[in-house]
Design an enzyme around this catalytic site. Sequence first.
Site, PDB file in Angstrom:
ATOM      1  N   GLY A  76       0.791  -1.231   0.000  1.00 10.47           N
ATOM      2  CA  GLY A  76       0.000   0.000   0.000  1.00 10.47           C
ATOM      3  C   GLY A  76       0.822   1.278   0.000  1.00 10.47           C
ATOM      4  N   SER A  77       2.044   1.216  -0.542  1.00 13.59           N
ATOM      5  CA  SER A  77       2.849   2.454  -0.549  1.00 13.59           C
ATOM      6  C   SER A  77       2.231   3.495  -1.484  1.00 13.59           C
ATOM      7  CB  SER A  77       4.298   2.167  -0.939  1.00 13.59           C
ATOM      8  OG  SER A  77       4.394   1.769  -2.280  1.00 13.59           O
ATOM      9  N   ARG A 133     -14.411 -16.395  -8.562  1.00 15.32           N
ATOM     10  CA  ARG A 133     -14.018 -15.020  -8.865  1.00 15.32           C
ATOM     11  C   ARG A 133     -15.235 -14.099  -9.011  1.00 15.32           C
ATOM     12  NH1 ARG A 133      -9.310 -13.616 -10.304  1.00 15.32           N
ATOM     13  NH2 ARG A 133      -8.668 -15.662 -11.028  1.00 15.32           N
ATOM     14  N   MET A 176      -3.864  -7.291  -6.489  1.00 10.13           N
ATOM     15  CA  MET A 176      -3.306  -8.420  -7.235  1.00 10.13           C
ATOM     16  C   MET A 176      -4.376  -9.465  -7.555  1.00 10.13           C
ATOM     17  SD  MET A 176      -0.377  -7.220  -7.485  1.00 10.13           S
ATOM     18  CE  MET A 176       0.653  -8.516  -8.145  1.00 10.13           C
ATOM     19  N   ARG A 177      -5.385  -9.036  -8.273  1.00  9.43           N
ATOM     20  CA  ARG A 177      -6.464  -9.946  -8.657  1.00  9.43           C
ATOM     21  C   ARG A 177      -6.732  -9.786 -10.149  1.00  9.43           C
ATOM     22  NH1 ARG A 177      -8.207 -13.949  -6.161  1.00  9.43           N
ATOM     23  NH2 ARG A 177     -10.343 -13.631  -6.815  1.00  9.43           N
ATOM     24  N   LEU A 216      -9.485  -9.635 -12.863  1.00 12.98           N
ATOM     25  CA  LEU A 216     -10.870  -9.184 -12.676  1.00 12.98           C
ATOM     26  C   LEU A 216     -11.803  -9.857 -13.673  1.00 12.98           C
ATOM     27  CD1 LEU A 216      -9.923  -5.414 -12.382  1.00 12.98           C
ATOM     28  CD2 LEU A 216     -10.378  -7.005 -10.510  1.00 12.98           C
ATOM     29  N   ASN A 246      -5.667   1.502 -13.253  1.00 13.28           N
ATOM     30  CA  ASN A 246      -4.704   0.578 -12.650  1.00 13.28           C
ATOM     31  C   ASN A 246      -3.286   1.108 -12.862  1.00 13.28           C
ATOM     32  OD1 ASN A 246      -3.684  -1.938 -11.554  1.00 13.28           O
ATOM     33  ND2 ASN A 246      -3.169  -2.540 -13.651  1.00 13.28           N
ATOM     34  N   HIS A 305       0.535   0.044 -13.294  1.00 11.84           N
ATOM     35  CA  HIS A 305       1.273  -1.161 -13.709  1.00 11.84           C
ATOM     36  C   HIS A 305       2.766  -0.824 -13.872  1.00 11.84           C
ATOM     37  CE1 HIS A 305       1.854  -5.084 -15.519  1.00 11.84           C
ATOM     38  NE2 HIS A 305       2.611  -4.492 -16.429  1.00 11.84           N
ATOM     39  N   SER A 363       3.013   2.676 -15.829  1.00  8.13           N
ATOM     40  CA  SER A 363       1.893   3.187 -16.630  1.00  8.13           C
ATOM     41  C   SER A 363       0.629   3.195 -15.778  1.00  8.13           C
ATOM     42  CB  SER A 363       1.619   2.263 -17.832  1.00  8.13           C
ATOM     43  OG  SER A 363       2.772   2.075 -18.609  1.00  8.13           O
ATOM     44  N   GLY A 366      -9.422  -6.998 -20.968  1.00 11.65           N
ATOM     45  CA  GLY A 366      -8.143  -7.686 -21.166  1.00 11.65           C
ATOM     46  C   GLY A 366      -7.138  -7.297 -20.091  1.00 11.65           C
ATOM     47  N   ASP A 387      -4.266  -5.790 -18.241  1.00 11.55           N
ATOM     48  CA  ASP A 387      -3.343  -4.654 -18.448  1.00 11.55           C
ATOM     49  C   ASP A 387      -3.435  -4.090 -19.875  1.00 11.55           C
ATOM     50  OD1 ASP A 387      -2.413  -5.001 -15.818  1.00 11.55           O
ATOM     51  OD2 ASP A 387      -0.920  -6.453 -16.479  1.00 11.55           O
ATOM     52  N   GLU A 416       6.531   5.771  -9.266  1.00  9.33           N
ATOM     53  CA  GLU A 416       5.129   5.335  -9.319  1.00  9.33           C
ATOM     54  C   GLU A 416       4.268   6.216  -8.423  1.00  9.33           C
ATOM     55  OE1 GLU A 416       4.706   0.747 -10.408  1.00  9.33           O
ATOM     56  OE2 GLU A 416       5.235   1.064  -8.321  1.00  9.33           O
TER      57      GLU A 416
HETATM   58  C1  GRF Z   1       3.284  -1.325  -7.652  1.00  5.99           C
HETATM   59  O1  GRF Z   1       4.576  -1.617  -8.090  1.00  5.99           O
HETATM   60  C2  GRF Z   1       2.317  -1.328  -8.805  1.00  5.99           C
HETATM   61  O2  GRF Z   1       2.912  -0.956 -10.010  1.00  5.99           O
HETATM   62  C3  GRF Z   1       1.872  -2.763  -8.880  1.00  5.99           C
HETATM   63  O3  GRF Z   1       1.851  -3.200  -7.545  1.00  5.99           O
HETATM   64  C4  GRF Z   1       2.756  -2.437  -6.767  1.00  5.99           C
HETATM   65  C5  GRF Z   1       1.986  -1.919  -5.591  1.00  5.99           C
HETATM   66  O4  GRF Z   1       2.814  -1.432  -4.577  1.00  5.99           O
HETATM   67  N1  GRF Z   1       0.596  -2.866  -9.555  1.00  5.99           N
HETATM   68  P1  GRF Z   1       2.199  -0.878  -3.235  1.00  5.99           P
HETATM   69  O5  GRF Z   1       1.329  -1.957  -2.610  1.00  5.99           O
HETATM   70  O6  GRF Z   1       1.403   0.353  -3.558  1.00  5.99           O
HETATM   71  O7  GRF Z   1       3.368  -0.550  -2.360  1.00  5.99           O
END
Ligand code: GRF
Length: 221
Positions: free
Chosen positions: A16-17, A69, A94-95, A97, A111, A113, A140, A147, A149, A178
């Site tokens: 969750g950073s 799902r 990390m799912r 969808l 999202n 990525h 991105s 589809g 990503d 990011e």
């Molecule tokens: C990030 O690297 C993002 O690009 C990917 O998952 C990571 C999430 O990091 N989808 P965090 O949980 O926000 O620290």
Amino acid sequence: MKQDALKAAVLISGTGSNLKALISAVAANALELDIVRVVSNRADAAGIHHAETAAIPVSVIRHTDYPDRQSHDAAVAETLKESRAELIILAGYMRILSEDFTREFEGRMINLHPSLLPLYKGLDTYNRVLQSGDDKTGASIHFVTAGLDSGPVISQVTIPVKPGDDADSLKERLGPQEHRLLTATVGLFSKREIDYRKDAVLYRGRVIKRPLKLQDDGGFS
Ligand code: GRF
């Protein structure tokens, strides 16, 4: 915060950073956003702590509590609708969808990525960048469509790949970028400067031909 601040929900699965970066930007008055709910599919996601500290309501909706799902996604969708979020932000969710879920929120779900899409969809992006010998990579933000990503890309940030880099060093250098990218891009949404049209991104009312590129000064080109 203004009454009409954009309402957003953030979906997480782990650290969750990126959620923390959004919360910090709001606290610093650098971002006008009302984070109305955080949803995690894992009870042990460290990021839940960031939401709780900021007094943001959290829903833990464990995928392991549902038979498939479809039913898990339906429960998440119900919570998102109840929250009245206008923008759904997947930040390390990390799912994969279901199509129903992506269709329900098409045009208002984004999202983050860790690659320069359309390169390296899916997992393990850093190792694939290194194996390919690319001299740059990045992150991105795209609209989520059915589809994996694959939806139209809104914005990107680029970093160089340096000699001696490994997956850990790339990930470590990309992380702060990011955070900048997500905060700046959500800022565009909060100013209502981004719209969605089937397979396209509108920036200030015009279809963009390539993703907006985040610059060092925090602006886009
Ligand atoms: C990030 O690297 C993002 O690009 C990917 O998952 C990571 C999430 O990091 N989808 P965090 O949980 O926000 O620290």
